[in-house]
Design a protein around this motif. Structure first.
Motif, PDB file in Angstrom:
ATOM      1  N   ILE A  30       0.848  -1.204   0.000  1.00 22.45           N
ATOM      2  CA  ILE A  30       0.000   0.000   0.000  1.00 22.45           C
ATOM      3  C   ILE A  30       0.877   1.244   0.000  1.00 22.45           C
ATOM      4  N   GLY A  31       1.918   1.227   0.834  1.00 15.94           N
ATOM      5  CA  GLY A  31       2.816   2.376   0.913  1.00 15.94           C
ATOM      6  C   GLY A  31       3.497   2.668  -0.404  1.00 15.94           C
ATOM      7  N   GLU A  32       3.816   1.619  -1.173  1.00 13.72           N
ATOM      8  CA  GLU A  32       4.444   1.825  -2.475  1.00 13.72           C
ATOM      9  C   GLU A  32       3.512   2.586  -3.413  1.00 13.72           C
ATOM     10  N   GLY A  33       2.225   2.218  -3.404  1.00 17.25           N
ATOM     11  CA  GLY A  33       1.262   2.929  -4.243  1.00 17.25           C
ATOM     12  C   GLY A  33       1.059   4.364  -3.810  1.00 17.25           C
ATOM     13  N   LEU A  34       0.967   4.586  -2.494  1.00 18.33           N
ATOM     14  CA  LEU A  34       0.787   5.941  -1.981  1.00 18.33           C
ATOM     15  C   LEU A  34       1.988   6.827  -2.299  1.00 18.33           C
ATOM     16  N   ARG A  35       3.183   6.269  -2.175  1.00 22.28           N
ATOM     17  CA  ARG A  35       4.382   7.060  -2.463  1.00 22.28           C
ATOM     18  C   ARG A  35       4.453   7.442  -3.941  1.00 22.28           C
ATOM     19  N   PHE A  36       4.021   6.532  -4.806  1.00 23.08           N
ATOM     20  CA  PHE A  36       4.027   6.877  -6.225  1.00 23.08           C
ATOM     21  C   PHE A  36       3.095   8.050  -6.497  1.00 23.08           C
ATOM     22  N   VAL A  37       1.892   8.014  -5.936  1.00 23.30           N
ATOM     23  CA  VAL A  37       0.935   9.109  -6.128  1.00 23.30           C
ATOM     24  C   VAL A  37       1.481  10.398  -5.534  1.00 23.30           C
ATOM     25  N   ARG A  38       2.101  10.303  -4.368  1.00 23.53           N
ATOM     26  CA  ARG A  38       2.652  11.495  -3.712  1.00 23.53           C
ATOM     27  C   ARG A  38       3.814  12.101  -4.496  1.00 23.53           C
ATOM     28  N   ASP A  39       4.664  11.250  -5.054  1.00 23.67           N
ATOM     29  CA  ASP A  39       5.898  11.724  -5.685  1.00 23.67           C
ATOM     30  C   ASP A  39       5.740  12.059  -7.162  1.00 23.67           C
ATOM     31  N   GLN A  40       4.666  11.581  -7.794  1.00 23.20           N
ATOM     32  CA  GLN A  40       4.454  11.900  -9.216  1.00 23.20           C
ATOM     33  C   GLN A  40       3.738  13.253  -9.277  1.00 23.20           C
ATOM     34  N   PRO A  41       4.376  14.318  -9.747  1.00 24.40           N
ATOM     35  CA  PRO A  41       3.798  15.670  -9.607  1.00 24.40           C
ATOM     36  C   PRO A  41       2.470  15.861 -10.322  1.00 24.40           C
ATOM     37  N   VAL A  42       2.313  15.267 -11.504  1.00 25.35           N
ATOM     38  CA  VAL A  42       1.052  15.431 -12.240  1.00 25.35           C
ATOM     39  C   VAL A  42      -0.091  14.766 -11.485  1.00 25.35           C
ATOM     40  N   ILE A  43       0.119  13.528 -11.075  1.00 21.95           N
ATOM     41  CA  ILE A  43      -0.936  12.786 -10.385  1.00 21.95           C
ATOM     42  C   ILE A  43      -1.236  13.423  -9.031  1.00 21.95           C
ATOM     43  N   ARG A  44      -0.206  13.916  -8.351  1.00 20.88           N
ATOM     44  CA  ARG A  44      -0.437  14.594  -7.066  1.00 20.88           C
ATOM     45  C   ARG A  44      -1.338  15.809  -7.247  1.00 20.88           C
ATOM     46  N   ARG A  45      -1.101  16.608  -8.282  1.00 20.13           N
ATOM     47  CA  ARG A  45      -1.940  17.789  -8.534  1.00 20.13           C
ATOM     48  C   ARG A  45      -3.373  17.380  -8.877  1.00 20.13           C
ATOM     49  N   LEU A  46      -3.523  16.311  -9.659  1.00 18.34           N
ATOM     50  CA  LEU A  46      -4.855  15.819  -9.994  1.00 18.34           C
ATOM     51  C   LEU A  46      -5.625  15.402  -8.745  1.00 18.34           C
ATOM     52  N   VAL A  47      -4.954  14.697  -7.860  1.00 16.77           N
ATOM     53  CA  VAL A  47      -5.608  14.219  -6.640  1.00 16.77           C
ATOM     54  C   VAL A  47      -6.084  15.387  -5.793  1.00 16.77           C
ATOM     55  N   LEU A  48      -5.265  16.397  -5.636  1.00 17.84           N
ATOM     56  CA  LEU A  48      -5.664  17.560  -4.834  1.00 17.84           C
ATOM     57  C   LEU A  48      -6.884  18.250  -5.427  1.00 17.84           C
ATOM     58  N   ALA A  49      -6.846  18.472  -6.739  1.00 17.17           N
ATOM     59  CA  ALA A  49      -7.963  19.163  -7.388  1.00 17.17           C
ATOM     60  C   ALA A  49      -9.240  18.340  -7.319  1.00 17.17           C
ATOM     61  N   MET A  50      -9.147  17.051  -7.646  1.00 17.49           N
ATOM     62  CA  MET A  50     -10.343  16.200  -7.660  1.00 17.49           C
ATOM     63  C   MET A  50     -10.892  15.974  -6.262  1.00 17.49           C
ATOM     64  N   GLY A  51     -10.015  15.766  -5.285  1.00 18.43           N
ATOM     65  CA  GLY A  51     -10.479  15.484  -3.933  1.00 18.43           C
ATOM     66  C   GLY A  51     -11.302  16.613  -3.353  1.00 18.43           C
ATOM     67  N   PHE A  52     -10.797  17.839  -3.448  1.00 17.39           N
ATOM     68  CA  PHE A  52     -11.526  18.977  -2.891  1.00 17.39           C
ATOM     69  C   PHE A  52     -12.764  19.327  -3.726  1.00 17.39           C
TER      70      PHE A  52
END
Length: 422
Positions: free
Chosen positions: A218-240
């Motif tokens: 699980i941590g490996e997947g979370l770290r990938f999302v956290r460290d990939q800048p495009v996906i991290r920005r998508l998550v922030l925008a979509m989540g809120f």
């Protein structure tokens, strides 16, 4: 029969008929979800006379599984055959939904039954959706992933276009729990279609010694999302954005059925407007991508969808002008869904391209944990605010909030360019 050829990357090339059957199964699954989306709150409001808080709890129950098991689900999906996972989920949804008409015929249906059914359907949906979004790259070539996602979304929307309106019309003839029989049947058809797909996914081999712990994976997947800048920005925008958009979606049945005094058929018409918009949005993605960058489509789609969401509370100010209110709601649903589908097809294809295949399940689950995990919170917040302030003020909070929280997506084009250059 000739065995499928193995591709250079170690996966197996899938015959086109495999994708067609998968496509068909997903279409029926989406149809069932649309029928359930309309029927469940109508059962609560019209049949069981539920209030705003109870409708909010129902909405939360249907999505709380993304918070509770969303992260481990991604790891399990990466370990399990994805097609088989979807088949089991489709069968479970069918059996669970059947409980509502059975309880209704027995005269024992209560609101807590809806909570349980919604939670179990949501549980199965977590596994189905994570597996579904992780399976497409195994069915088509990498260069065809975007087109495949567009076809899946467009056909699912097309199958749902007449569904809500037809469901609303049928509700004038049959009781709403009976309508859920069609919902259960659609999941059975989805199961059968998936069973006919030639399963060419190569199951990840077991590593020597002990398998890594669930927490580590699980941590490996979370770290990938956290460290990939495009996906991290998508998550922030979509989540809120989903936090506030979900408030509007939760309160829509109460707005239509109580505040405006309309019936379930009108609610179906409004939702059908969204389905037509979805067909348009998914269908124009190839055209948009030829003329615009991925970043422009993603940022513009999310912001446009939020602006249309903000139109909904305007309709709540027009209880004496029902035709105009209905037109506004239908237009808002059409525009919101069209923009959201164009956005969604583009960002899903982008995520699939940026993520290593071995992490697809965990990447999708990590994102859904944040993005969909905000929805039960949103539903509870909608129920509480509408009870405290009223339905229309709560809708204004949801509409304005969705616009403000879509703004972080505007800078994503530059991040995509940087990531693509690496």
């Amino acid at each position: 029969m000739t065995a499928p050829a193995e591709a250079a990357d170690g996966t197996v090339a899938v015959p086109s008929r495999g994708f067609r059957r998968f496509w068909c199964g997903q279409t029926f699954s989406q149809f069932g979800a649309r029928v359930g989306t309309l029927a469940m709150p109508v059962v609560a409001v019209d049949t069981l006379h539920a209030g705003s808080t109870q409708v909010g709890i129902l909405g939360a129950a249907s999505t709380v599984s993304f918070l509770l098991i969303g992260l481990p689900a991604g790891t399990w999906v990466d370990r399990w055959p994805k097609r088989r996972t979807m088949m089991v989920a489709a069968l479970l949804r069918s059996l669970v939904v059947l409980a509502i008409p059975c309880l209704w015929f027995a005269g024992r249906l209560a609101i807590w039954h809806l909570y349980v059914v919604a939670a179990l359907v949501g549980l199965a949906t977590v596994f189905f959706d994570v597996a579904y979004q992780s399976y497409v790259p195994f069915l088509v070539r990498e260069r065809d992933v975007g087109r495949a996602n567009a076809r899946l979304e467009a056909t699912a929307q097309l199958a749902a276009t007449g569904g809500p309106a037809l469901s609303g019309l049928l509700l004038r003839v049959v009781s709403v729990p009976v309508l859920l029989l069609a919902d259960a049947l659609s999941y059975v058809v989805s199961f059968c279609c998936l069973a006919l797909v030639e399963d060419s996914e190569v199951r990840p081999p077991r590593t020597a010694g002990r398998r890594r712990s669930l927490v580590t994976e699980i941590g490996e997947g979370l770290r990938f999302v956290r460290d990939q800048p495009v996906i991290r920005r998508l998550v922030l925008a979509m989540g809120f954005s989903n936090l506030f958009m979900g408030m509007v979606v939760t309160l829509m049945p109460i707005l239509v059925l109580r505040t405006l005094g309309l019936d379930a058929f009108v609610l179906g018409v409004v939702m059908t407007g969204g389905s037509i918009g979805g067909v348009l949005g998914a269908g124009v993605v190839p055209l948009l991508r030829r003329r615009l960058s991925e970043g422009t489509v993603i940022a513009g789609g999310l912001l446009t969808a939020a602006l249309f969401v903000a139109v909904n509370p305007v309709a709540g100010l027009l209880p004496q002008h029902r035709a105009l209110a209905t037109a506004l709601l239908t237009t808002a649903e059409f525009g919101m869904t069209a923009a959201a589908l164009a956005y969604n097809v583009t960002q899903v294809s982008l995520r699939q391209r940026l993520c290593p295949r071995r992490l697809l399940g965990r990447m999708n689950a990590s994102i859904r944990f944040v993005v969909w995990g905000s929805i039960p919170v949103s539903a509870l917040l909608a129920g509480w605010l509408s009870s405290l302030l009223g339905v229309v003020p709560a809708l204004w909070i949801g509409g304005v909030g969705s616009v403000l929280t879509a703004l972080p997506a505007l800078g994503i084009g530059r991040l995509i360019a940087v990531s693509s250059a690496k």
